[in-house]
Design a protein around this motif. Structure first.
Motif, PDB file in Angstrom:
ATOM      1  N   ASP A  60       0.586  -1.050   0.033  1.00 11.59           N
ATOM      2  CA  ASP A  60      -0.215  -0.050  -0.052  1.00 11.59           C
ATOM      3  C   ASP A  60       1.118   1.221   0.010  1.00 11.59           C
ATOM      4  OD1 ASP A  60      -2.272  -1.632   0.041  1.00 11.59           O
ATOM      5  OD2 ASP A  60      -2.808  -1.183   2.033  1.00 11.59           O
ATOM      6  N   GLU A  61       1.880   1.285   0.933  1.00 17.02           N
ATOM      7  CA  GLU A  61       2.791   2.279   0.958  1.00 17.02           C
ATOM      8  C   GLU A  61       3.572   2.753  -0.389  1.00 17.02           C
ATOM      9  OE1 GLU A  61       6.781   3.848   3.403  1.00 17.02           O
ATOM     10  OE2 GLU A  61       5.527   2.289   4.454  1.00 17.02           O
ATOM     11  N   GLU A  62       3.947   1.555  -1.209  1.00 17.81           N
ATOM     12  CA  GLU A  62       4.805   1.733  -2.413  1.00 17.81           C
ATOM     13  C   GLU A  62       3.750   2.151  -3.375  1.00 17.81           C
ATOM     14  OE1 GLU A  62       7.260  -0.921  -5.628  1.00 17.81           O
ATOM     15  OE2 GLU A  62       6.361  -1.926  -3.825  1.00 17.81           O
ATOM     16  N   GLU A  63       2.488   1.730  -3.320  1.00 22.46           N
ATOM     17  CA  GLU A  63       1.445   1.898  -4.589  1.00 22.46           C
ATOM     18  C   GLU A  63       1.284   3.692  -4.144  1.00 22.46           C
ATOM     19  OE1 GLU A  63      -2.733   0.428  -6.056  1.00 22.46           O
ATOM     20  OE2 GLU A  63      -2.421   0.989  -3.679  1.00 22.46           O
ATOM     21  N   ARG A  64       1.075   4.308  -2.894  1.00 25.50           N
ATOM     22  CA  ARG A  64       0.896   5.543  -2.876  1.00 25.50           C
ATOM     23  C   ARG A  64       2.177   6.274  -3.485  1.00 25.50           C
ATOM     24  NH1 ARG A  64      -1.209   3.629   1.989  1.00 25.50           N
ATOM     25  NH2 ARG A  64       0.649   3.937   3.195  1.00 25.50           N
ATOM     26  N   GLY A  65       3.185   5.908  -3.257  1.00 24.63           N
ATOM     27  CA  GLY A  65       4.460   6.661  -3.612  1.00 24.63           C
ATOM     28  C   GLY A  65       4.364   6.534  -5.268  1.00 24.63           C
ATOM     29  N   LEU A  66       4.175   5.480  -5.911  1.00 23.85           N
ATOM     30  CA  LEU A  66       4.160   5.578  -7.170  1.00 23.85           C
ATOM     31  C   LEU A  66       2.936   6.304  -7.875  1.00 23.85           C
ATOM     32  CD1 LEU A  66       4.624   1.589  -7.606  1.00 23.85           C
ATOM     33  CD2 LEU A  66       6.286   3.319  -8.083  1.00 23.85           C
ATOM     34  N   LEU A  67       2.068   6.414  -7.140  1.00 25.82           N
ATOM     35  CA  LEU A  67       0.816   7.157  -7.497  1.00 25.82           C
ATOM     36  C   LEU A  67       1.025   8.824  -7.430  1.00 25.82           C
ATOM     37  CD1 LEU A  67      -2.319   4.993  -6.213  1.00 25.82           C
ATOM     38  CD2 LEU A  67      -1.531   5.280  -8.770  1.00 25.82           C
ATOM     39  N   THR A  68       1.874   8.976  -6.502  1.00 23.57           N
ATOM     40  CA  THR A  68       2.395  10.282  -6.310  1.00 23.57           C
ATOM     41  C   THR A  68       3.331  10.609  -7.469  1.00 23.57           C
ATOM     42  OG1 THR A  68       2.021  10.292  -3.910  1.00 23.57           O
ATOM     43  CG2 THR A  68       3.523  11.972  -4.989  1.00 23.57           C
ATOM     44  N   LYS A  69       4.150   9.863  -7.908  1.00 22.22           N
ATOM     45  CA  LYS A  69       5.151  10.012  -8.883  1.00 22.22           C
ATOM     46  C   LYS A  69       4.542  10.218 -10.285  1.00 22.22           C
ATOM     47  CE  LYS A  69       9.250   7.753  -7.059  1.00 22.22           C
ATOM     48  NZ  LYS A  69      10.391   6.814  -7.306  1.00 22.22           N
ATOM     49  N   LEU A  70       3.593   9.281 -10.298  1.00 24.68           N
ATOM     50  CA  LEU A  70       2.693   9.413 -11.802  1.00 24.68           C
ATOM     51  C   LEU A  70       1.991  10.788 -11.814  1.00 24.68           C
ATOM     52  CD1 LEU A  70       1.268   5.828 -12.056  1.00 24.68           C
ATOM     53  CD2 LEU A  70       2.772   6.950 -13.869  1.00 24.68           C
ATOM     54  N   ALA A  71       1.354  11.184 -10.786  1.00 24.88           N
ATOM     55  CA  ALA A  71       0.452  12.386 -10.893  1.00 24.88           C
ATOM     56  C   ALA A  71       1.717  13.729 -11.078  1.00 24.88           C
ATOM     57  CB  ALA A  71      -0.061  12.759  -9.471  1.00 24.88           C
ATOM     58  N   THR A  72       2.960  13.607 -10.706  1.00 24.84           N
ATOM     59  CA  THR A  72       3.833  14.427 -10.969  1.00 24.84           C
ATOM     60  C   THR A  72       4.466  14.745 -12.418  1.00 24.84           C
ATOM     61  OG1 THR A  72       5.756  13.626 -10.182  1.00 24.84           O
ATOM     62  CG2 THR A  72       4.416  14.880  -8.489  1.00 24.84           C
TER      63      THR A  72
END
Length: 103
Positions: free
Chosen positions: A66-78
């Motif tokens: 879950d934590e890794e997924e949140r980080g990846l989604l943040t990177k994708l959003a930027t």
């Protein structure tokens, strides 16, 4: 603005745009692929839970995913969602400048 200054400026700008596009084009598919792998991992862990494996043994791994997924989604959003527009051809003045450079 004369050709003496315009040509090097346009050339430098295009070089930087190409570099930025390359980074984005390489990053996005890698991040999306990892998100798919996380979802598969999560499904596998849930199947283990359904088969009777001790929930505490799986909890930490689910939280890490879950934590890794949140980080990846943040990177994708930027990452830029649209291609960078080369401004030297996005305006009438730019089109004229582009034609001057090609001449």
């Amino acid at each position: 603005m004369t050709d003496r200054y315009l040509k090097p400026a346009v050339s430098a700008f295009r070089k930087e745009v190409k570099k930025l596009r390359g980074k984005t084009e390489k990053q996005r598919p890698k991040l999306e692929k990892r998100l798919i792998a996380i979802e598969r991992g999560r499904k596998g862990l849930l199947e283990l839970l359904e088969s009777g494996v001790e929930p505490r043994a799986i909890r930490d791994r689910l939280l890490a995913l879950d934590e890794e997924e949140r980080g990846l989604l943040t990177k994708l959003a930027t990452l830029p969602k649209q291609e960078i527009v080369d401004p030297d051809t996005s305006t009438p003045e730019g089109i004229v400048a582009e034609r001057r450079l090609e001449a």
